[in-house]
Design a protein around this motif. Structure first.
Motif, mmCIF file in Angstrom:
data_model
loop_
_atom_site.group_PDB
_atom_site.id
_atom_site.type_symbol
_atom_site.label_atom_id
_atom_site.label_comp_id
_atom_site.label_asym_id
_atom_site.label_seq_id
_atom_site.Cartn_x
_atom_site.Cartn_y
_atom_site.Cartn_z
ATOM 1 N N LYS A 43 0.844 -1.208 0.000
ATOM 2 C CA LYS A 43 0.000 0.000 0.000
ATOM 3 C C LYS A 43 0.873 1.249 0.000
ATOM 4 N N ASN A 64 -4.386 -2.926 1.182
ATOM 5 C CA ASN A 64 -5.420 -2.709 2.180
ATOM 6 C C ASN A 64 -6.743 -2.279 1.564
ATOM 7 N N SER A 212 5.612 -5.040 10.396
ATOM 8 C CA SER A 212 7.008 -4.610 10.488
ATOM 9 C C SER A 212 7.506 -4.481 11.927
ATOM 10 N N ARG A 230 6.462 -1.561 5.799
ATOM 11 C CA ARG A 230 7.525 -0.557 5.989
ATOM 12 C C ARG A 230 8.923 -1.144 6.058
ATOM 13 N N ARG A 236 5.840 4.980 5.107
ATOM 14 C CA ARG A 236 4.831 5.528 4.209
ATOM 15 C C ARG A 236 4.601 6.999 4.516
HETATM 16 C C1 LIG Z 1 -0.211 -1.857 6.181
HETATM 17 C C2 LIG Z 1 -0.632 -3.169 6.726
HETATM 18 C C3 LIG Z 1 0.323 -4.092 7.142
HETATM 19 C C4 LIG Z 1 1.808 -3.835 7.089
HETATM 20 O O1 LIG Z 1 2.185 -2.906 8.063
HETATM 21 P P1 LIG Z 1 3.726 -2.473 8.212
HETATM 22 O O2 LIG Z 1 3.777 -1.869 9.545
HETATM 23 O O3 LIG Z 1 3.988 -1.527 7.101
HETATM 24 O O4 LIG Z 1 4.544 -3.705 8.075
HETATM 25 C C5 LIG Z 1 -0.134 -5.313 7.635
HETATM 26 N N1 LIG Z 1 -1.449 -5.604 7.710
HETATM 27 C C6 LIG Z 1 -2.387 -4.730 7.319
HETATM 28 C C7 LIG Z 1 -3.815 -5.121 7.441
HETATM 29 C C8 LIG Z 1 -2.015 -3.498 6.795
HETATM 30 O O5 LIG Z 1 -2.949 -2.631 6.400
#
Ligand SMILES: *Cc1c(COP(=O)(O)O)cnc(C)c1O
Length: 265
Positions: A43, A64, A212, A230, A236
């Motif tokens: 995303k 997402n 992450s 991330r 992001r």
């Molecule tokens: C964005 C997202 C992630 C990943 O999150 P990070 O902290 O960037 O690794 C995992 N699960 C869902 C549902 C997300 O929306």
């Protein structure tokens, strides 16, 4: 990107570093590293950068939002990658997405399940789904309350085109593993209980948990799919509160763990 204090790290290096951390955690936890899959979460990452990910052998991407997923899928060509919807799905978007994704990780309503099943049946297709459970106990979060899981799985029997592969959760947003770990343990116990209680739940294998900031804790608790954004693609520009209603804070003044470096590829 202009000059920054930190040299931007290419995706290849970040991927290798993440894989090394996964391998080290598996070794420490006495787990077979092939039992843990990495799902890159793309995303906000533009398709120009996702092409680099493809060149590194990554084929699966978690998104997402329906709109963003479909837009990238179009831009990259519908067969270039396998797309996984990991965020909330509204009934009115089901028909646009049902046959365009490889899996859906956030099933938590019978209405959406029924609509998906109908759309898939019409196309003679099936879909791998994971049921999202709210293990953090925060009311504004998506996902079923744990006590609703078994009745929900029973109701899903009617949805023949949905292949229920496992469970998904987001842990409490905290940098403290001692607070995060119980959420992940809860999901594993729920899966094991469901498998005992329901004959059809034998197909429940997957535990999609760990992001992450907490994926090593998730591996220790039994995760089979890590959803990582991330740590692979860099921070992001968009705050997580744009994606999750609860991500602005945990209600106790804590915010999610931050990853402060930058990335290019
Ligand atoms: C964005 C997202 C992630 C990943 O999150 P990070 O902290 O960037 O690794 C995992 N699960 C869902 C549902 C997300 O929306």
């Amino acid at each position: 990107m202009t000059s920054t204090a930190l040299a931007p790290q290419p995706l290849a290096e970040r991927l290798a570093a993440v894989q090394a951390r996964i391998a080290a955690t598996c070794a420490r936890a006495h787990r077979d590293p092939t039992s843990v899959k990495l799902l890159p979460v793309s995303k906000t990452v533009p398709t120009t950068r996702l092409r680099h990910a493809l060149a590194l052998g990554l084929r699966d991407f978690g998104e997402n939002r329906v709109q963003e997923l479909l837009g990238k899928r179009d831009e990259m060509g519908s067969d270039a990658a396998r797309w996984h919807l990991i965020g909330h799905l509204q009934t009115n978007k089901v028909r646009r997405i049902a046959t365009r994704i490889a899996s859906f990780h956030a099933l938590d309503s019978l209405r959406v399940a029924t609509a998906l099943d109908r759309a898939l049946f019409a196309e003679g297709r099936s879909l791998d789904v994971l049921v999202q459970v709210n293990t953090a106990g925060q009311p504004q979060q998506y996902g079923l309350p744990p006590e609703s899981l078994l009745p929900f799985l029973r109701e899903l029997r009617a949805c023949q085109c949905l292949k229920v592969r496992g469970l998904m959760t987001l842990a409490i947003f905290s940098a403290d593993p001692a607070r995060v770990r119980p959420c992940f343990d809860r999901l594993r116990v729920l899966r094991d209980e469901a498998r005992e209680a329901l004959p059809e739940a034998a197909s429940l294998q997957e535990l999609s948990m760990g992001m992450s900031g907490d994926f090593e804790t998730a591996i220790e608790a039994g995760a089979t799919i890590l959803r990582l954004g991330r740590v692979l693609f860099g921070d992001r520009g968009v705050p997580d509160s744009a994606y999750w209603p609860q991500a602005a804070g945990t209600g106790d003044g804590e915010v999610g763990p931050k990853i402060l470096d930058t990335a290019t590829d």
